[in-house]
Each structure stands twice: as structure tokens, then as C-alpha cells.
Design a protein around this motif. Sequence first.
Motif, PDB file in Angstrom:
ATOM      1  N   PHE A   1      38.854  67.966  10.037  1.00  0.00           N
ATOM      2  CA  PHE A   1      39.445  69.278  10.324  1.00  0.00           C
ATOM      3  C   PHE A   1      39.970  69.886   9.023  1.00  0.00           C
ATOM      4  O   PHE A   1      41.186  70.062   8.850  1.00  0.00           O
ATOM      5  CB  PHE A   1      40.573  69.149  11.345  1.00  0.00           C
ATOM      6  N   PRO A   2      39.057  70.228   8.113  1.00  0.00           N
ATOM      7  CA  PRO A   2      39.499  70.758   6.815  1.00  0.00           C
ATOM      8  C   PRO A   2      40.218  72.088   6.927  1.00  0.00           C
ATOM      9  O   PRO A   2      40.953  72.476   6.010  1.00  0.00           O
ATOM     10  CB  PRO A   2      38.186  70.894   6.034  1.00  0.00           C
TER      11      PRO A   2
ATOM     12  N   ASN B   1      43.927  78.307  19.451  1.00  0.00           N
ATOM     13  CA  ASN B   1      45.067  79.197  19.664  1.00  0.00           C
ATOM     14  C   ASN B   1      45.616  79.760  18.359  1.00  0.00           C
ATOM     15  O   ASN B   1      46.696  80.356  18.341  1.00  0.00           O
ATOM     16  CB  ASN B   1      46.172  78.446  20.399  1.00  0.00           C
ATOM     17  N   GLY B   2      44.888  79.567  17.275  1.00  0.00           N
ATOM     18  CA  GLY B   2      45.305  80.121  15.992  1.00  0.00           C
ATOM     19  C   GLY B   2      46.359  79.308  15.275  1.00  0.00           C
ATOM     20  O   GLY B   2      46.971  79.800  14.317  1.00  0.00           O
ATOM     21  N   VAL B   3      46.597  78.078  15.720  1.00  0.00           N
ATOM     22  CA  VAL B   3      47.597  77.206  15.095  1.00  0.00           C
ATOM     23  C   VAL B   3      46.875  76.125  14.296  1.00  0.00           C
ATOM     24  O   VAL B   3      46.185  75.277  14.867  1.00  0.00           O
ATOM     25  CB  VAL B   3      48.517  76.553  16.152  1.00  0.00           C
ATOM     26  N   ARG B   4      47.056  76.149  12.988  1.00  0.00           N
ATOM     27  CA  ARG B   4      46.343  75.183  12.145  1.00  0.00           C
ATOM     28  C   ARG B   4      47.256  74.162  11.486  1.00  0.00           C
ATOM     29  O   ARG B   4      46.782  73.224  10.840  1.00  0.00           O
ATOM     30  CB  ARG B   4      45.551  75.916  11.060  1.00  0.00           C
ATOM     31  N   VAL B   5      48.585  74.307  11.630  1.00  0.00           N
ATOM     32  CA  VAL B   5      49.525  73.388  10.998  1.00  0.00           C
ATOM     33  C   VAL B   5      49.939  72.317  12.015  1.00  0.00           C
ATOM     34  O   VAL B   5      50.580  72.621  13.022  1.00  0.00           O
ATOM     35  CB  VAL B   5      50.768  74.133  10.465  1.00  0.00           C
ATOM     36  N   LEU B   6      49.547  71.079  11.724  1.00  0.00           N
ATOM     37  CA  LEU B   6      49.800  69.949  12.609  1.00  0.00           C
ATOM     38  C   LEU B   6      50.726  68.973  11.900  1.00  0.00           C
ATOM     39  O   LEU B   6      50.507  68.642  10.733  1.00  0.00           O
ATOM     40  CB  LEU B   6      48.481  69.259  12.976  1.00  0.00           C
TER      41      LEU B   6
ATOM     42  N   TYR C   1      43.787  68.843  18.565  1.00  0.00           N
ATOM     43  CA  TYR C   1      43.665  69.594  17.311  1.00  0.00           C
ATOM     44  C   TYR C   1      42.754  70.802  17.500  1.00  0.00           C
ATOM     45  O   TYR C   1      43.037  71.897  16.994  1.00  0.00           O
ATOM     46  CB  TYR C   1      43.091  68.703  16.202  1.00  0.00           C
ATOM     47  N   GLU C   2      41.679  70.604  18.251  1.00  0.00           N
ATOM     48  CA  GLU C   2      40.743  71.704  18.509  1.00  0.00           C
ATOM     49  C   GLU C   2      41.409  72.804  19.328  1.00  0.00           C
ATOM     50  O   GLU C   2      41.212  73.999  19.050  1.00  0.00           O
ATOM     51  CB  GLU C   2      39.512  71.165  19.248  1.00  0.00           C
TER      52      GLU C   2
ATOM     53  N   PHE D   1      47.826  69.135   7.565  1.00  0.00           N
ATOM     54  CA  PHE D   1      48.497  67.998   8.173  1.00  0.00           C
ATOM     55  C   PHE D   1      49.764  67.686   7.385  1.00  0.00           C
ATOM     56  O   PHE D   1      49.702  67.385   6.192  1.00  0.00           O
ATOM     57  CB  PHE D   1      47.573  66.773   8.181  1.00  0.00           C
ATOM     58  N   ILE D   2      50.906  67.772   8.049  1.00  0.00           N
ATOM     59  CA  ILE D   2      52.192  67.485   7.420  1.00  0.00           C
ATOM     60  C   ILE D   2      52.716  66.167   7.988  1.00  0.00           C
ATOM     61  O   ILE D   2      52.824  66.015   9.206  1.00  0.00           O
ATOM     62  CB  ILE D   2      53.210  68.608   7.660  1.00  0.00           C
TER      63      ILE D   2
END
Length: 343
Positions: free
Chosen positions: A209-210, A176-181, A170-171, A214-215
Motif C-alpha cells: 500500500f505505497p 474513504n479517502g483516509v490514507r494515514v494508518l 486498509y483498502e 504507516f505511523i
Amino acid sequence: MIDNLFVFDNVIHLYDLSAGNVRADRDDALPARDRILDYIRAQVRDPRAAPGGRREFQWDIRWSVEEMHALVFDGSATDMAMAQTVPMFDWFEDWYSPVRTQHAMAAAYPDRVLFCGGVDPGYRGLADALEQIDHQARVLGARSFKFYNGHAQLKDCWRCDDEKLAYPMYERALANGVRVLQFHKGNPYGLQNMEWLSPVDLQAPARDFPQSDFIVHHLALPYFEEMVSIATRFPNVYLSLAGFMAFYRVAPRRVQEHIGRLLQTAGSDKILWGSEAALAGNPQPYLEAFMELQIPDDLRAGYGYPQITREDRRKILGGNFARIMGVDLEAARRRLGLVAEAA
């Protein structure tokens, strides 16, 4: 669009269920692949069959970019979609939904398709997974990452709240600028231990990780109650319908109950449209079913569920996912030559 509402599909997959992708070193690989094919053939109409007809269809293929475009965009009211990797290596050499074909889809149709990468530390270790996150984000342009932590063999399973194994991924995505997991939860295949697919291990990372969203796919069924509680309490947890509307053909009451409960508790801001094409077939019948969906009076009176509104449908079909992904829908309408949505 459908009824002048923009459709932004959270999840399509260019699967590879071909014989050549089945692992030869696993005795359970071919039976597992065949179980998946049996499920598809029993539940899904051939998307290329004549209207209302059935015929045998070759699902055991590697879906091509051209076939997926014909299915999703030519064959339905879908306007945009995210092609998602499924890093399930248990039975497939090049994974269930390979990185290269999902990226090829996004590269071929950049105005319509976003690329979702995928990694798994159980495949070749955490170091390789971190390198893949770097490569998929920096070179391939991944806008999101998909995780599948429950596997056929216990040695390959991992928890989403493991601070030493999961948190570094996640970190690295954030770096890398990707926040959608995104996470496959519930819906176990084969002889997996289903508890590994419970959503309860997403609570800690959602809290820690606010800045990430998270989907969770498939409403985490059969862990629906747990999933509703988590999505209701955590502001950065969202639910993808991911093939769920396919049940409307055979169990409409079940769908009405689940959607009613979600509207009542989590709210329509937390729900994302996902067709699961090609596994669920042509998205159009499910889009039409969703537009016709109503919450029956007895459920509203007996459980206090609200009626679904046009505004709810607008958010679910595309508005919510566009907001999460930073996509300007007005600009997308103009780019795609679509009529602007009426006020």
C-alpha cells in the motif's frame, strides 16, 4: 509554540479508566486496569498539582473534552493535536480510548484537533470493522485510523499483513479517502504475547500500500532494532515518539541513544512528536526536555550520531505530521493568532 516552533502533537487520548468502563465479564479486566493506574501514578506528576509538588490524583476517570483542552492547550505550548481512538476492548466496555470522546474533542475544537478513529476485527468481526470505517470516516470525519492487533487473548490477535483480515480494512480506509494508518507496536500491557506487537508484520502492507502512510507508536520498544530497519527502508513508514520523552526524567541516556540512532538512520523526516497525554500527564515538561535535548559528544564520536539541530526539532515537533496530514502550518498560525515562524 515553543521557541517559535509549531507543536502539532501526533497523539493525545481521552482515556476512560473509570470503574464503569471496566468489563464485568473478564476476571483479568480490573487487575489490568489497576496495573495501568499504578504505572501512571508511579511515573507521572499530577498535571493539576502545584509546580514541583505531588498529590494524589484521580486518574480512574473518563477524561472530558474540557479537561483535555486544559491539560494540552492551556497547560502546554501545544498548538494542534490529533485525538486518537485506542480500540483496546480486552478490558474496557467502551474501549480504552473511546471513539465518541475523541470525536467530541475534535468537534469541540476543530481549529486545533483532528479526529483519529479506530477499529478492530476481533471486536465484532471484520464486517463490523469495515462498517465502522465507513461511519467514522463519512459521518465523524476521521482523518486517520488506529489499530491495535495484539490482545490479551490469542483468539483476538491478528497480523497486520493478513491479506484476508487486515488488507480489507486498509483498502476501505483508502476508499474513504483516509490514507494515514497508525499502529500500536511494542509496549505490551499485562500478560499479552509480545510477539503480536512486533512491527515486522508492517513490512508487507507498507510495500503493498505505497499510497498509504504507516505511523508506528512507541518506537515499537522493545523491538527498536527491527523498527529502525523498517522505518529506514520503507519510505511510507513513520515513527511517533508517543510518550517516549517521558523516559527522559529517569533515563536520559537511553533517550539520547535512541534519538541519536533515529537521526542517524531513519532521519528527522521520519519522526513525529507525540505526548501521549493524558496518560503521560502534562506535555509541557516533555516539550521542554526535547528542546534541551543534545546528543552527547561520546555518542557522536563513538557511534557517529549527528547532533540534533533546530531544523530537526522543527520537523519533529510539527512539520512532519502537518505534511503527512496535509495541514498548512502558515494558515494554521494565522487561524490561531500565532506569530509566524522566523526564517
